[in-house]
Scaffold this motif. Structure first.
Motif, PDB file in Angstrom:
ATOM      1  N   PHE A 421     -83.883 -65.422  57.249  1.00 15.68           N
ATOM      2  CA  PHE A 421     -83.473 -65.686  55.870  1.00 15.68           C
ATOM      3  C   PHE A 421     -81.952 -65.655  55.780  1.00 15.68           C
ATOM      4  N   LEU A 422     -81.442 -66.155  54.670  1.00 13.25           N
ATOM      5  CA  LEU A 422     -79.999 -66.164  54.420  1.00 13.25           C
ATOM      6  C   LEU A 422     -79.621 -64.850  53.754  1.00 13.25           C
ATOM      7  N   THR A 423     -78.714 -64.100  54.348  1.00 10.20           N
ATOM      8  CA  THR A 423     -78.380 -62.782  53.818  1.00 10.20           C
ATOM      9  C   THR A 423     -77.459 -62.894  52.604  1.00 10.20           C
ATOM     10  N   ASN A 424     -77.459 -61.842  51.813  1.00  7.19           N
ATOM     11  CA  ASN A 424     -76.558 -61.797  50.649  1.00  7.19           C
ATOM     12  C   ASN A 424     -75.097 -61.824  51.084  1.00  7.19           C
ATOM     13  N   ASP A 425     -74.808 -61.235  52.252  1.00  3.87           N
ATOM     14  CA  ASP A 425     -73.441 -61.251  52.770  1.00  3.87           C
ATOM     15  C   ASP A 425     -72.937 -62.677  52.937  1.00  3.87           C
ATOM     16  N   VAL A 426     -73.761 -63.523  53.519  1.00  7.45           N
ATOM     17  CA  VAL A 426     -73.354 -64.908  53.762  1.00  7.45           C
ATOM     18  C   VAL A 426     -73.164 -65.646  52.449  1.00  7.45           C
ATOM     19  N   LEU A 427     -74.099 -65.481  51.524  1.00  6.44           N
ATOM     20  CA  LEU A 427     -73.987 -66.149  50.219  1.00  6.44           C
ATOM     21  C   LEU A 427     -72.727 -65.697  49.483  1.00  6.44           C
ATOM     22  N   GLN A 428     -72.435 -64.406  49.551  1.00 12.44           N
ATOM     23  CA  GLN A 428     -71.233 -63.895  48.891  1.00 12.44           C
ATOM     24  C   GLN A 428     -69.975 -64.475  49.520  1.00 12.44           C
ATOM     25  N   GLU A 429     -69.946 -64.553  50.845  1.00 16.09           N
ATOM     26  CA  GLU A 429     -68.791 -65.147  51.540  1.00 16.09           C
ATOM     27  C   GLU A 429     -68.605 -66.600  51.134  1.00 16.09           C
ATOM     28  N   MET A 430     -69.684 -67.334  50.982  1.00 20.20           N
ATOM     29  CA  MET A 430     -69.581 -68.740  50.588  1.00 20.20           C
ATOM     30  C   MET A 430     -68.981 -68.860  49.192  1.00 20.20           C
ATOM     31  N   MET A 431     -69.407 -67.992  48.293  1.00 18.79           N
ATOM     32  CA  MET A 431     -68.864 -68.020  46.937  1.00 18.79           C
ATOM     33  C   MET A 431     -67.377 -67.672  46.936  1.00 18.79           C
ATOM     34  N   LEU A 432     -67.009 -66.666  47.709  1.00 24.63           N
ATOM     35  CA  LEU A 432     -65.595 -66.277  47.791  1.00 24.63           C
ATOM     36  C   LEU A 432     -64.740 -67.404  48.364  1.00 24.63           C
ATOM     37  N   LEU A 433     -65.263 -68.127  49.329  1.00 30.94           N
ATOM     38  CA  LEU A 433     -64.521 -69.242  49.914  1.00 30.94           C
ATOM     39  C   LEU A 433     -64.323 -70.372  48.904  1.00 30.94           C
ATOM     40  N   VAL A 434     -65.363 -70.679  48.155  1.00 31.40           N
ATOM     41  CA  VAL A 434     -65.241 -71.722  47.125  1.00 31.40           C
ATOM     42  C   VAL A 434     -64.149 -71.332  46.129  1.00 31.40           C
ATOM     43  N   ASP A 435     -64.148 -70.078  45.742  1.00 35.05           N
ATOM     44  CA  ASP A 435     -63.155 -69.609  44.778  1.00 35.05           C
ATOM     45  C   ASP A 435     -61.744 -69.639  45.370  1.00 35.05           C
ATOM     46  N   PHE A 436     -61.629 -69.293  46.655  1.00 38.46           N
ATOM     47  CA  PHE A 436     -60.310 -69.243  47.298  1.00 38.46           C
ATOM     48  C   PHE A 436     -59.668 -70.635  47.381  1.00 38.46           C
ATOM     49  N   TYR A 437     -60.453 -71.651  47.732  1.00 35.38           N
ATOM     50  CA  TYR A 437     -59.890 -72.999  47.929  1.00 35.38           C
ATOM     51  C   TYR A 437     -59.890 -73.838  46.641  1.00 35.38           C
ATOM     52  N   LYS A 438     -60.452 -73.308  45.561  1.00 37.78           N
ATOM     53  CA  LYS A 438     -60.556 -74.071  44.318  1.00 37.78           C
ATOM     54  C   LYS A 438     -59.179 -74.539  43.847  1.00 37.78           C
ATOM     55  N   GLY A 439     -59.059 -75.834  43.620  1.00 44.07           N
ATOM     56  CA  GLY A 439     -57.812 -76.396  43.114  1.00 44.07           C
ATOM     57  C   GLY A 439     -56.719 -76.552  44.147  1.00 44.07           C
ATOM     58  N   ALA A 440     -56.984 -76.208  45.408  1.00 40.94           N
ATOM     59  CA  ALA A 440     -55.962 -76.322  46.459  1.00 40.94           C
ATOM     60  C   ALA A 440     -55.674 -77.792  46.760  1.00 40.94           C
ATOM     61  N   PRO A 441     -54.417 -78.113  47.087  1.00 38.95           N
ATOM     62  CA  PRO A 441     -54.072 -79.524  47.348  1.00 38.95           C
ATOM     63  C   PRO A 441     -54.783 -80.097  48.575  1.00 38.95           C
TER      64      PRO A 441
END
Length: 489
Positions: A421-441
């Motif tokens: 199964f997909l762990t909560n750790d991985v899902l959380q990391e994916m969300m954090l990455l989306v937030d980190f790169y949001k709006g980046a050139p």
């Protein structure tokens, strides 16, 4: 490889030890000399009986050229230092483990194989130092004293059976000059600081033409990989971004020195990370190393949510990753990075960085522990289909007779394990990455076309599909993440 190196005492090392013990005429010759004349003149009976092989540590101890003591013996090899005690009986005790060796060759071979598992022999007398001076110099001094008519010292430095190997004359000096990486804590060298420019010109193009933000670089500017055998000696004029084809262990008649298993969740997270930006990304790999089975299991990816060159942010992120490793009971076992629009092959810079990490990951332990490197090429059009190429590699040190060559990038065979199964750790990391790169050139515009009939988002979904766990109940969560990616651009 600690287990293999120890087991090899029944092979090459045992042979060298046994040969060093072959001194059938030593005690008898001494006894005859003492009985016959009451004295042993220089060049007399002993000098006539002993060959270069017969000059052992015991001989040098008996004649007072060496004295037994703790910590007087040392080996410098590829940035690592080993310290040993010299016993009154001519044995060597490695301080770090208490292991006892019967000859310099046996100790040198064992230690060198811990750093370089492909090492075959140790060239002991030219590698081991007594109070900072190489043992072969003491052997030469003995020969000058007892066999004045013997061949010149430079022909008598190596013990028989070691002549064919070139001594590592420059290892300690190279370490002092900074040409060989000296081990330091892993945390002080950040993969993100080591990472390279995103898209690089071919090796024929002049250096210094790739400056500027990663997003501004030409994505379509390809690099033609070269074969390792074409590189030759290091050349400062060669572009460090030159890509090098990997070599299989079978091609050089060697076995892969360790086994690797990688969790599908690791591949999914690093593949996702690599797809988000047109710039290179970097991250760490956490897992476990089993010395008994020689199996490296990669269980977790830790993306570095930093901009390359941002040392201040990198330090904080790295500390967070170290804490995560500790809390999960995992060890640092490697690193990954991306070549966004290029093939998943190491560059010369990657090769040097990986060799550096391999040495640093050894730490102060006495056993060999591998360090794995993964390269992901998410948007390289040379990949078959939409699945990203994720290539594992490891670096074999260059031949010792050619210390100024590049390390050899080796293709690593890996077993991939599908997670349940997909762990909560991985899902959380994916969300954090989306937030980190949001709006980046340099954020990838996922609604745009990657190919004639697929958007970048289609490409991402297609690649991740091959790395999903058995349990598909998480698919709706991934769809939410994909929706966020559309909006983040």
């Amino acid at each position: 490889m600690a287990a293999l190196a120890a087991a090899s005492l029944g092979g090459d090392e045992a042979l060298e030890e046994e040969e060093d013990e072959l001194e059938p005429g030593l005690d008898e010759a001494e006894a005859e000399a003492e009985a016959g004349s009451g004295a042993r003149p220089a060049g007399g009976s002993r000098g006539a009986v002993l060959t270069r092989r017969g000059i052992t540590l015991r001989v040098l101890l008996r004649d007072g050229l060496l004295e037994p003591a703790r910590g007087v013996l040392s080996i410098y090899y590829l940035g690592k230092k080993f310290v040993g005690d010299l016993g009154a009986d001519g044995t060597i005790t490695w301080q770090e483990t208490g292991q006892v060796f019967n000859s310099p060759s046996a100790w040198a071979t064992h230690c060198k194989r811990l750093v370089n598992p492909a090492k075959k022999s140790g060239c002991g007398w030219a590698s081991v130092r007594y109070k900072g001076q190489k043992l072969d110099q003491y052997k030469a001094a003995w020969l000058r004293q007892h066999q004045p008519n013997a061949p010149p010292a430079d022909e008598s430095l190596a013990s028989e059976g070691e002549d064919e190997e070139v001594p590592e004359e420059e290892e300690e000096e190279a370490a002092r000059e900074g040409r060989v990486p000296v081990p330091e804590p892993v945390a002080t060298k950040k993969p993100e600081e080591r990472s390279k420019k995103q898209q690089c010109k071919s090796s024929a193009e002049p250096a210094g033409t790739e400056h500027g933000p990663p997003a501004k670089r030409m994505e379509g500017k390809g690099r033609v990989p070269v074969r390792y055998c074409s590189l030759g000696t290091r050349d400062s004029a060669r572009n460090p971004q030159t890509l090098v084809e990997v070599t299989s262990f079978a091609a050089i008649n060697k076995f892969q020195p360790f086994n690797v298993a990688i969790s599908s969740n690791v591949l999914l997270l690093l593949d996702f990370h690599s797809h988000l930006t047109r710039s290179e990304v970097v991250g760490y790999l956490g897992g476990r190393w089993d010395t008994n089975t020689q199996l490296l299991t990669v269980l977790r990816a830790f993306p570095c949510r930093t901009r390359l060159g941002d040392a201040e942010a990198a330090g904080a992120v790295e500390e967070e990753i170290c804490q995560s490793l500790f809390l999960r009971g995992l060890s640092l076992v490697g690193w990954y990075h991306s070549h966004p629009f290029g093939p998943a092959l190491p560059s010369l810079h990657d090769i040097d960085a990986q060799m550096d990490y391999q040495l640093k990951l050894q730490g102060s332990g006495n056993g060999f522990q591998p360090c794995l490197a993964l390269i992901c090429g998410p948007y390289y059009h040379g990949n078959p289909g939409v699945e990203s190429k994720i290539a594992p590699f490891w670096v074999m040190p260059p031949p010792e007779q050619r210390p100024n060559d590049y390390g050899i990038p080796m293709d690593v065979e890996v077993a991939y394990i599908q997670d349940g199964f997909l762990t909560n750790d991985v899902l959380q990391e994916m969300m954090l990455l989306v937030d980190f790169y949001k709006g980046a050139p340099d954020l990838v515009k996922f609604q745009e076309l990657w190919s004639q009939d697929q958007t970048y988002l289609d490409k991402l979904k297609g690649s991740l599909a091959s790395r999903t766990p058995k349990d598909q109940s998480f698919s709706h969560v991934l769809e939410q993440i994909f929706s966020l990616l559309k909006l983040s651009g």
